[in-house]
Structure formats: structure tokens, C-alpha cells
Design a protein around this motif. Structure first.
Motif, PDB file in Angstrom:
ATOM      1  N   VAL A 165       0.834  -1.203   0.000  1.00  0.00           N
ATOM      2  CA  VAL A 165       0.000   0.000   0.000  1.00  0.00           C
ATOM      3  C   VAL A 165       0.868   1.252   0.000  1.00  0.00           C
ATOM      4  O   VAL A 165       0.633   2.198  -0.762  1.00  0.00           O
ATOM      5  CB  VAL A 165      -0.951  -0.012   1.211  1.00  0.00           C
ATOM      6  CG1 VAL A 165      -1.665   1.327   1.339  1.00  0.00           C
ATOM      7  CG2 VAL A 165      -1.972  -1.134   1.068  1.00  0.00           C
ATOM      8  N   ALA A 166       1.886   1.276   0.858  1.00  0.00           N
ATOM      9  CA  ALA A 166       2.732   2.464   0.990  1.00  0.00           C
ATOM     10  C   ALA A 166       3.480   2.784  -0.292  1.00  0.00           C
ATOM     11  O   ALA A 166       3.712   3.958  -0.615  1.00  0.00           O
ATOM     12  CB  ALA A 166       3.716   2.277   2.145  1.00  0.00           C
ATOM     13  N   ASN A 167       3.877   1.757  -1.037  1.00  0.00           N
ATOM     14  CA  ASN A 167       4.684   1.964  -2.236  1.00  0.00           C
ATOM     15  C   ASN A 167       3.901   1.800  -3.535  1.00  0.00           C
ATOM     16  O   ASN A 167       4.485   1.867  -4.614  1.00  0.00           O
ATOM     17  CB  ASN A 167       5.865   0.982  -2.227  1.00  0.00           C
ATOM     18  CG  ASN A 167       6.840   1.270  -1.116  1.00  0.00           C
ATOM     19  OD1 ASN A 167       7.665   2.170  -1.213  1.00  0.00           O
ATOM     20  ND2 ASN A 167       6.762   0.503  -0.032  1.00  0.00           N
ATOM     21  N   GLU A 168       2.577   1.573  -3.435  1.00  0.00           N
ATOM     22  CA  GLU A 168       1.745   1.326  -4.609  1.00  0.00           C
ATOM     23  C   GLU A 168       2.400   0.262  -5.497  1.00  0.00           C
ATOM     24  O   GLU A 168       2.516   0.404  -6.715  1.00  0.00           O
ATOM     25  CB  GLU A 168       1.511   2.626  -5.382  1.00  0.00           C
ATOM     26  CG  GLU A 168       0.770   3.675  -4.568  1.00  0.00           C
ATOM     27  CD  GLU A 168       0.520   4.950  -5.342  1.00  0.00           C
ATOM     28  OE1 GLU A 168       1.191   5.176  -6.369  1.00  0.00           O
ATOM     29  OE2 GLU A 168      -0.353   5.731  -4.933  1.00  0.00           O
ATOM     30  N   CYS A 169       2.819  -0.797  -4.842  1.00  0.00           N
ATOM     31  CA  CYS A 169       3.634  -1.841  -5.459  1.00  0.00           C
ATOM     32  C   CYS A 169       2.762  -2.967  -6.008  1.00  0.00           C
ATOM     33  O   CYS A 169       1.805  -3.406  -5.359  1.00  0.00           O
ATOM     34  CB  CYS A 169       4.592  -2.386  -4.396  1.00  0.00           C
ATOM     35  SG  CYS A 169       5.607  -3.762  -4.909  1.00  0.00           S
ATOM     36  N   THR A 170       3.097  -3.451  -7.192  1.00  0.00           N
ATOM     37  CA  THR A 170       2.466  -4.651  -7.728  1.00  0.00           C
ATOM     38  C   THR A 170       3.074  -5.868  -7.038  1.00  0.00           C
ATOM     39  O   THR A 170       4.304  -5.967  -6.933  1.00  0.00           O
ATOM     40  CB  THR A 170       2.681  -4.762  -9.242  1.00  0.00           C
ATOM     41  OG1 THR A 170       2.239  -3.562  -9.875  1.00  0.00           O
ATOM     42  CG2 THR A 170       1.924  -5.948  -9.817  1.00  0.00           C
ATOM     43  N   VAL A 171       2.240  -6.773  -6.557  1.00  0.00           N
ATOM     44  CA  VAL A 171       2.715  -7.982  -5.884  1.00  0.00           C
ATOM     45  C   VAL A 171       2.147  -9.196  -6.610  1.00  0.00           C
ATOM     46  O   VAL A 171       0.937  -9.288  -6.832  1.00  0.00           O
ATOM     47  CB  VAL A 171       2.284  -8.017  -4.409  1.00  0.00           C
ATOM     48  CG1 VAL A 171       2.721  -9.333  -3.753  1.00  0.00           C
ATOM     49  CG2 VAL A 171       2.848  -6.826  -3.640  1.00  0.00           C
TER      50      VAL A 171
END
Length: 223
Positions: A165-171
């Protein structure tokens, strides 16, 4: 948006993965589920670039800003802290950031221990700390908690959600646990014998599967 187009991979004349088309939207969390040999690890390795497809193409992978954590991550023969600092080369205050990542996974007391002397679960936690020590656009995680106990799994899952959420990261993670997919993923891809059998929202695929093979897989999990 990461896109796979007509991607295939074979080993010894056996097709391990056959994906006509698959997309992963930026900033979303995905879980790959399926039995052993279904193609989950192969798919992750193809996206990570550690394998090359026999045909097709994979587009828009942020190779310069991604982290890939294999199921059995490598631990170097120096301190746990230095094992995490590897991800922070050319970054200001690497030791401070590495220690913060170790604190996030509950390994700060082992910062001075030898990285290659940890247990399997501790090694996975150290490798995950290496993944979250700096901002990334993409995380590829292959069974990231397979060697951990319940406490360690909870800690890693909570940190993964915060980080994403904090890094708007694709997981994109693989897991044998549909329950873990429910906790972590927004979408699920169910693989069977190298093919995508079902894909959709996590709630829909896990709780209301449309395909018989998916239902059988999930029924076995619930028994």
C-alpha cells in the motif's frame, strides 16, 4: 501493466507453461495457486527474467525496480545485516535502512549473526527484509512463508500489505494456501498443468469457483 502474450515454456519436450494472454495491473496484489508442478514458479521466473520463454513475449516488467524472492532464497556467508544491505547499494544510510527492515520482520536481534546459519524460516524472513528495504514497483514472491511458523507468517503478511500500500507496489506471489491468498491478494490466478484455468477476484475464485478443477482443488484444501 505487465502483459504475457502467447508465452510457453517447455522442459524435455513437456510443456510446463502455456499462457495465451495474461495481464497484471499496476499496484494490485495477485496470488498464483495450484498444485505442485502447475507452473506457478515457472511463471514467476519468466516474469523475473531468470528464465526465458520458448515462445511469446512478456512486456512492461520493471526489471530495474523489482524484487524476486525464490522459495529457497540465497543467504550469503556474512552478517544478516549485510545480507539485507545488498539491496541498498548506492543508497544513503544503508545500515540504518537494513536494520529497519530487519525490525519489520522481527530479526533485529540476529543482525550480527551469520546469514547462512539461519533456520529456513529465518532465512525467508531475512530475504523478505531484503525485498522491503527499499521502494520497489514490483515484488515477485515464490511461497514466501513456506518455512515459517504461524507467528512469522503473520508478521510477514502484515508487513507485505503495509509495504504494498505504501509503495503502490504490484505484488505477484505463489502460495499453496488459498487462505493466504484470501488474506493477501486482490486477484487469484489458478493454474493447472501449466494452463490458466480460472482467474478473477480472490473472493470469487476462492469462495465461488466457476471451474470444476478449481472446485476440486479448493475442496481438498477445506477437508
Amino acid at each position: 501493466m505487465i502483459t504475457l502474450i502467447h508465452v510457453t515454456k517447455q522442459y524435455e519436450n513437456r510443456t510446463i507453461l502455456d499462457v495465451p494472454r495474461l495481464t497484471f495491473e499496476s499496484g494490485k496484489r495477485y496470488a498464483l495457486i495450484g498444485v505442485n508442478g502447475s507452473g506457478k514458479t515457472t511463471l514467476l521466473r519468466l516474469i523475473a527474467g531468470t528464465l526465458r520463454p520458448d515462445s511469446g513475449k512478456i512486456e512492461n516488467v520493471p526489471l530495474q525496480n523489482m524484487g524476486y524472492m525464490p522459495q529457497s532464497p540465497y543467504a550469503f556467508d556474512f552478517s544478516v545485516l549485510k545480507n539485507v544491505e545488498i539491496a541498498l547499494q548506492k543508497t544513503p544510510q544503508p545500515a540504518e535502512k537494513a536494520l529497519a527492515a530487519l525490525e519489520a520482520v522481527g530479526l533485529e536481534k540476529l543482525a550480527g549473526a551469520r546469514g547462512n546459519k539461519l533456520s529456513g524460516g529465518e532465512t525467508q524472513r531475512m530475504a523478505f527484509a531484503r525485498m522491503i528495504a527499499c521502494p520497489r514497483a514490483l515484488l515477485l514472491l515464490d511461497e514466501p512463508t513456506s518455512s515459517m511458523d504461524i507467528k512469522g507468517t503473520d508478521q510477514i503478511e502484515n508487513q507485505l500489505l503495509r509495504y504494498a500500500v505504501a509503495n503502490e507496489c504490484t505484488v505477484i506471489l505463489s502460495t499453496h494456501s488459498p487462505a493466504q491468498a484470501l488474506r493477501l491478494a486482490q486477484e487469484v490466478v489458478y493454474l493447472d498443468q501449466g494452463k490458466i484455468v480460472e482467474q478473477g477476484s480472490t473472493e470469487q475464485v476462492i469462495n465461488h469457483p466457476r471451474v470444476e478443477s478449481t472446485r476440486l482443488f479448493l475442496q481438498h484444501w477445506r477437508l
